[in-house]
Design a protein around this motif. Sequence first.
Motif, mmCIF file in Angstrom:
data_model
loop_
_atom_site.group_PDB
_atom_site.id
_atom_site.type_symbol
_atom_site.label_atom_id
_atom_site.label_comp_id
_atom_site.label_asym_id
_atom_site.label_seq_id
_atom_site.Cartn_x
_atom_site.Cartn_y
_atom_site.Cartn_z
ATOM 1 N N ILE A 56 9.741 12.190 -14.732
ATOM 2 C CA ILE A 56 8.306 11.892 -14.737
ATOM 3 C C ILE A 56 8.052 10.569 -14.011
ATOM 4 N N ALA A 57 8.917 9.583 -14.261
ATOM 5 C CA ALA A 57 8.777 8.286 -13.591
ATOM 6 C C ALA A 57 8.888 8.441 -12.079
ATOM 7 N N ALA A 58 9.883 9.198 -11.621
ATOM 8 C CA ALA A 58 10.058 9.412 -10.182
ATOM 9 C C ALA A 58 8.884 10.192 -9.598
ATOM 10 N N PHE A 59 8.392 11.171 -10.352
ATOM 11 C CA PHE A 59 7.238 11.948 -9.891
ATOM 12 C C PHE A 59 6.034 11.040 -9.668
ATOM 13 N N ILE A 60 5.761 10.168 -10.627
ATOM 14 C CA ILE A 60 4.625 9.240 -10.496
ATOM 15 C C ILE A 60 4.846 8.293 -9.326
ATOM 16 N N ALA A 61 6.076 7.778 -9.208
ATOM 17 C CA ALA A 61 6.372 6.832 -8.129
ATOM 18 C C ALA A 61 6.219 7.472 -6.758
ATOM 19 N N PHE A 62 6.513 8.771 -6.672
ATOM 20 C CA PHE A 62 6.448 9.440 -5.381
ATOM 21 C C PHE A 62 5.128 10.134 -5.103
ATOM 22 N N LEU A 63 4.201 10.062 -6.044
ATOM 23 C CA LEU A 63 2.872 10.571 -5.722
ATOM 24 C C LEU A 63 2.369 9.820 -4.498
ATOM 25 N N PRO A 64 1.722 10.487 -3.596
ATOM 26 C CA PRO A 64 1.296 9.788 -2.383
ATOM 27 C C PRO A 64 0.084 8.881 -2.582
ATOM 28 N N SER A 65 -0.153 8.434 -3.794
ATOM 29 C CA SER A 65 -1.353 7.631 -4.061
ATOM 30 C C SER A 65 -1.386 6.343 -3.242
ATOM 31 N N ILE A 66 -0.281 5.625 -3.190
ATOM 32 C CA ILE A 66 -0.270 4.372 -2.431
ATOM 33 C C ILE A 66 -0.418 4.653 -0.939
ATOM 34 N N SER A 67 0.282 5.659 -0.430
ATOM 35 C CA SER A 67 0.146 5.948 0.999
ATOM 36 C C SER A 67 -1.241 6.500 1.325
ATOM 37 N N VAL A 68 -1.847 7.235 0.394
ATOM 38 C CA VAL A 68 -3.218 7.722 0.616
ATOM 39 C C VAL A 68 -4.179 6.542 0.724
ATOM 40 N N ILE A 69 -4.067 5.621 -0.216
ATOM 41 C CA ILE A 69 -4.932 4.431 -0.185
ATOM 42 C C ILE A 69 -4.699 3.639 1.095
ATOM 43 N N THR A 70 -3.421 3.444 1.446
ATOM 44 C CA THR A 70 -3.092 2.680 2.657
ATOM 45 C C THR A 70 -3.605 3.381 3.901
ATOM 46 N N LEU A 71 -3.391 4.682 3.983
ATOM 47 C CA LEU A 71 -3.894 5.425 5.149
ATOM 48 C C LEU A 71 -5.414 5.335 5.252
ATOM 49 N N CYS A 72 -6.094 5.456 4.122
ATOM 50 C CA CYS A 72 -7.563 5.349 4.139
ATOM 51 C C CYS A 72 -8.015 3.967 4.598
ATOM 52 N N THR A 73 -7.396 2.929 4.073
ATOM 53 C CA THR A 73 -7.821 1.579 4.454
ATOM 54 C C THR A 73 -7.537 1.304 5.927
#
Length: 110
Positions: free
Chosen positions: A31-48
């Motif tokens: 579960i920890a790895a799944f959360i860490a690998f969610l593309p949330s940070i890259s999505v935010i970075t790509l949007c910005t």
Amino acid sequence: MDTKMLALYFVIGGIIISAVTYFGSHAKSQIAAFIAFLPSISVITLCTIYFASGMEEAVSYAKSMLILLPPWVLYVVGVIFLLPRIGLAGSLIISIMVYLGVAFLIMRLT
């Protein structure tokens, strides 16, 4: 860049790190790895990047993530191999040094 957005990015990053740490420390590594690998940070970075500079820079960033994937894989494999042998500090130092060396080499060659 809007400083209010920087605060939001900081909070989002903190929430993700907290969730990963919580689940990882409670023997729920998948579960920890799944959360860490969610593309949330890259999505935010790509949007910005997209909203600040446009499509070309966002595509360039995404391509760079792929180009730098092999050094990251070497880092993870290094930690997996070295952690049981030399402990946390040593495995992280060596693995990060390998990551940096290979990443800088790839960036220099491309």
